[in-house]
Design an enzyme around this catalytic site. Sequence first.
Site, PDB file in Angstrom:
ATOM      1  CG  HIS A  35      45.172  45.915  41.415  1.00  0.00           C
ATOM      2  ND1 HIS A  35      45.196  44.799  40.619  1.00  0.00           N
ATOM      3  CD2 HIS A  35      46.356  45.930  42.076  1.00  0.00           C
ATOM      4  CE1 HIS A  35      46.346  44.174  40.760  1.00  0.00           C
ATOM      5  NE2 HIS A  35      47.073  44.824  41.667  1.00  0.00           N
TER       6      HIS A  35
ATOM      7  CG  HIS B  87      44.316  42.003  43.927  1.00  0.00           C
ATOM      8  ND1 HIS B  87      44.454  43.351  44.141  1.00  0.00           N
ATOM      9  CD2 HIS B  87      45.533  41.456  44.169  1.00  0.00           C
ATOM     10  CE1 HIS B  87      45.701  43.612  44.498  1.00  0.00           C
ATOM     11  NE2 HIS B  87      46.373  42.481  44.525  1.00  0.00           N
TER      12      HIS B  87
ATOM     13  CB  CYS C 116      61.556  41.378  47.896  1.00  0.00           C
ATOM     14  SG  CYS C 116      60.246  42.478  47.299  1.00  0.00           S
TER      15      CYS C 116
ATOM     16  CB  CYS D 171      58.104  39.166  46.937  1.00  0.00           C
ATOM     17  SG  CYS D 171      58.293  39.848  45.299  1.00  0.00           S
TER      18      CYS D 171
ATOM     19  CB  CYS E 180      62.198  43.013  44.150  1.00  0.00           C
ATOM     20  SG  CYS E 180      60.812  42.018  43.601  1.00  0.00           S
TER      21      CYS E 180
ATOM     22  CG  HIS F 134      57.333  44.420  44.682  1.00  0.00           C
ATOM     23  ND1 HIS F 134      57.438  43.056  44.818  1.00  0.00           N
ATOM     24  CD2 HIS F 134      56.039  44.737  44.968  1.00  0.00           C
ATOM     25  CE1 HIS F 134      56.271  42.571  45.186  1.00  0.00           C
ATOM     26  NE2 HIS F 134      55.404  43.551  45.282  1.00  0.00           N
TER      27      HIS F 134
ATOM     28  CE  LYS G   7      51.629  40.960  40.079  1.00  0.00           C
ATOM     29  NZ  LYS G   7      52.113  41.301  41.408  1.00  0.00           N
TER      30      LYS G   7
ATOM     31  CE  LYS H 283      44.627  50.522  44.001  1.00  0.00           C
ATOM     32  NZ  LYS H 283      43.602  50.121  44.933  1.00  0.00           N
TER      33      LYS H 283
HETATM   34  N1  MSP Z   1      49.333  36.963  49.897  1.00  0.00           N
HETATM   35  C1  MSP Z   1      49.972  36.388  48.762  1.00  0.00           C
HETATM   36  C2  MSP Z   1      49.338  35.072  48.386  1.00  0.00           C
HETATM   37  C3  MSP Z   1      49.327  34.049  49.479  1.00  0.00           C
HETATM   38  S1  MSP Z   1      48.507  32.601  48.996  1.00  0.00           S
HETATM   39  C4  MSP Z   1      48.861  31.518  50.170  1.00  0.00           C
HETATM   40  C5  MSP Z   1      49.852  37.351  47.578  1.00  0.00           C
HETATM   41  N2  MSP Z   1      48.908  38.265  47.664  1.00  0.00           N
HETATM   42  S2  MSP Z   1      48.641  39.417  46.582  1.00  0.00           S
HETATM   43  O1  MSP Z   1      47.556  40.175  47.124  1.00  0.00           O
HETATM   44  O2  MSP Z   1      49.843  40.124  46.284  1.00  0.00           O
HETATM   45  O3  MSP Z   1      48.245  38.703  45.258  1.00  0.00           O
HETATM   46  C6  MSP Z   1      47.169  37.834  45.210  1.00  0.00           C
HETATM   47  C7  MSP Z   1      46.908  37.370  43.821  1.00  0.00           C
HETATM   48  O4  MSP Z   1      46.607  38.462  42.952  1.00  0.00           O
HETATM   49  C8  MSP Z   1      48.099  36.643  43.196  1.00  0.00           C
HETATM   50  O5  MSP Z   1      47.646  35.464  42.554  1.00  0.00           O
HETATM   51  C9  MSP Z   1      48.595  37.614  42.173  1.00  0.00           C
HETATM   52  O6  MSP Z   1      49.185  36.972  41.085  1.00  0.00           O
HETATM   53  C10 MSP Z   1      47.302  38.283  41.761  1.00  0.00           C
HETATM   54  N3  MSP Z   1      47.589  39.534  41.088  1.00  0.00           N
HETATM   55  C11 MSP Z   1      48.129  40.667  41.620  1.00  0.00           C
HETATM   56  N4  MSP Z   1      48.351  41.555  40.608  1.00  0.00           N
HETATM   57  C12 MSP Z   1      47.942  41.002  39.432  1.00  0.00           C
HETATM   58  C13 MSP Z   1      47.856  41.449  38.116  1.00  0.00           C
HETATM   59  N5  MSP Z   1      48.267  42.641  37.739  1.00  0.00           N
HETATM   60  N6  MSP Z   1      47.287  40.608  37.214  1.00  0.00           N
HETATM   61  C14 MSP Z   1      46.766  39.380  37.561  1.00  0.00           C
HETATM   62  N7  MSP Z   1      46.848  38.938  38.785  1.00  0.00           N
HETATM   63  C15 MSP Z   1      47.510  39.694  39.723  1.00  0.00           C
HETATM   64  O7  MSP Z   1      50.602  37.214  46.626  1.00  0.00           O
END
Ligand code: MSP
Length: 526
Positions: free
Chosen positions: A21, A24, A130, A133, A155, A158, A305, A308
Amino acid sequence: MADGTSFYITTPIFYVNDAPHIGHAYTEVAADVLARWHRQAGDRTWFLTGTDEHGQKILRTATANGVTPKEWADKLVSESWYPLLDTIDISNDDFIRTTDVRHEQNVQLFLQRLYDAGFIYTGEFEGYYCVGCEEYKQESDLVQGTGEYVGQLVCAIHSKPVELLQESNYFFRMSDFAERLLALYEERPEFVQPESARNEVIQFVRQGLKDLSISRSTFDWGIKVPWDESHVVYVWFDALLNYITAAGYGSDEEAFAERWPATQIVGKDILRFHAVIWPAMLMAAGLEVPKRVFGHGWLLVGGEKMSKSKLTGIAPSEITDTFGSDAFRYYFMRAIAFGQDGSFSWEDLSARYQAELANGFGNLASRVLAMVTRYFDGVVPASGPAEPADVAIQETVARAAADADAAIERLAIQDALAAIWRIVDELNGYITEQEPWVLAKDEAKRERLGTVLATAVEGLRALSVLLHPFVPKATTKLWSALGAEAALGELGAQRIGDVGTWGQLPAGTSVAGLEPLFPRIEAVAE
Ligand code: MSP
C-alpha cells in the site's frame, strides 16, 4: 557536500503476506530520492530493497490460501512487489529475498559464528507474541481490546490478540550489550534519528535489555539453525541480516567492505529492531554498526497507521494511474516532513499537483521553451551583459543547490524540495518582471531578450538536475526538450555540485517544444 565516498542505503524488507500500500511505497520513495541524489552528487551509491518471506505470518497466509509459503511468496513478489518498483520508479541496485540462497547460507554462517563465540544458549521462553508484528511483546506494549476482542489484551499496532508462547528456544545474549549500546547513542548522536526516536530508544535501553529468543521449533518455515535442524531462526533475526548478506557478507568480503555500513531508513514501528537488536547483533559478530538509522513517520488514515489488515490500505497504482509516478513521489516527499506522521488526502494531492507541479514548474518549462521557439526559432540565444536580476537568479540556483544538499545530508527531504522550489518561484517572478513578450516587440531590446531567455533556460537546466531525484520522468522530458541530452549528456550523470556553474547549455543549442509535464486532470478518484 558529498565527496565521492560510498553511500549504501536500505529500506526495510517487506512482508509478502499482502500487496503493497502507499505506506510501503512511501518508504521506498524516500530511500530512492536519497539514493538518486547521492548518485548525482558523485557518491558510490548502492541502494538495496527486498522482501521478508519467512515466519508465521507468511506461513499462515499461505496456508489460508491453500499453497506452500514459497509458492505464496513467489506469487506476491512477482505480481506485487517487483511491479511496485516500476509503479513508483524505484532505482534500486539490488533486491534481496530472504529465501535467496545467498541470504540463507550467510544467515547460518553468522549464527554459527555467534554460537561458536558463546553468544547463544538454550533457554525457556514464556511470553506474548504478536504474529502481525512477528514480535515478542511485553505487557506494557499491549492494550485492552475493543469490539470482538473486548476483555483481551491486544497488540497496540494491530489491535489483534497476542498469543501466549511457551517454548524451549535458543537465546541471543542481548543483555550483554546494553552498556555498549548506550555508549553508542551517546558518542554518535546521529546514529538514531530523528531526535524523538533517539530519546525513545535510549529510554528503552536504560531499563535494561533481556536476552532475545532467536529460534522457533513449533513450525518450520524459516532458515534452519545450523547446529540444530529442529529449530528455525526467528524471522526478525533472519530478516535484519539481509542488509549484510546482500552486501556481500560471507560471500564477497571486498564488496562488503566497500558498502557496509549503511544508512538505514525504517518506519518508526520497527525502529527498536534496527536501533537496538540489530546493532547488538553486529557488535556480537565484531562488525560495524549502521551509519545511521532513521525512523520515519506513518501515513495515517483516520488518525491510525494505514494498514491492509485494517482495510485502510490504498494501492500506489490508485494514485499513479491518475497522477503519474512523479506526482506520487513529489507529493509524499513535499507534504510530509520526513520523520513525522502525515495524512494522505486526495484533495491535498490534487491541489498540490495543480498549483505546484502543473502551474508552478510545468508551465514555467513550457512557457520558456515556447518563447525560445517563437522569438529565436528554437535555438538558445547568446547572453549579453548580466543585469542584477539575472545575477540574482544565478545566486538563487547556487544557494538552492547548497541548501538542498545540506538538507539531504540531514535527511530533511522536504527541506531539500523547498530549497529547490525557490528556483521555480523566483524564475516565475523573473519572467513576469522581465516581460520577454514586451522586449520582443522592440528590435533594440533583442540582446536583452536573449539574455533573459538564456537565463531562464539555464534555470531550467539547473531545475532538471536538482529535481531529477524527485521527479525523474518529468525532468528527463524537460532535459531532452532543452537539447541538453545532446549538449551535456545524460541527465542522471549531471553533478549536483556543478549545477551552479552558469552557461553550461551553449548558445546555439536547439530546443524542442514541450507537452505539458503535468497535464490537467479531469476527474479525481474519491
Ligand atoms: N518485514 C518487516 C521489516 C524487516 S526489515 C529487516 C516489516 N515489514 S512491513 O512490510 O510490515 O513494513 C515495511 C515498512 O513499511 C516499515 O518500515 C513500515 O514502517 C512501513 N509502513 C507500513 N505501513 C506504513 C504506513 N502506514 N506509513 C508509513 N510507513 C508504513 O516491518
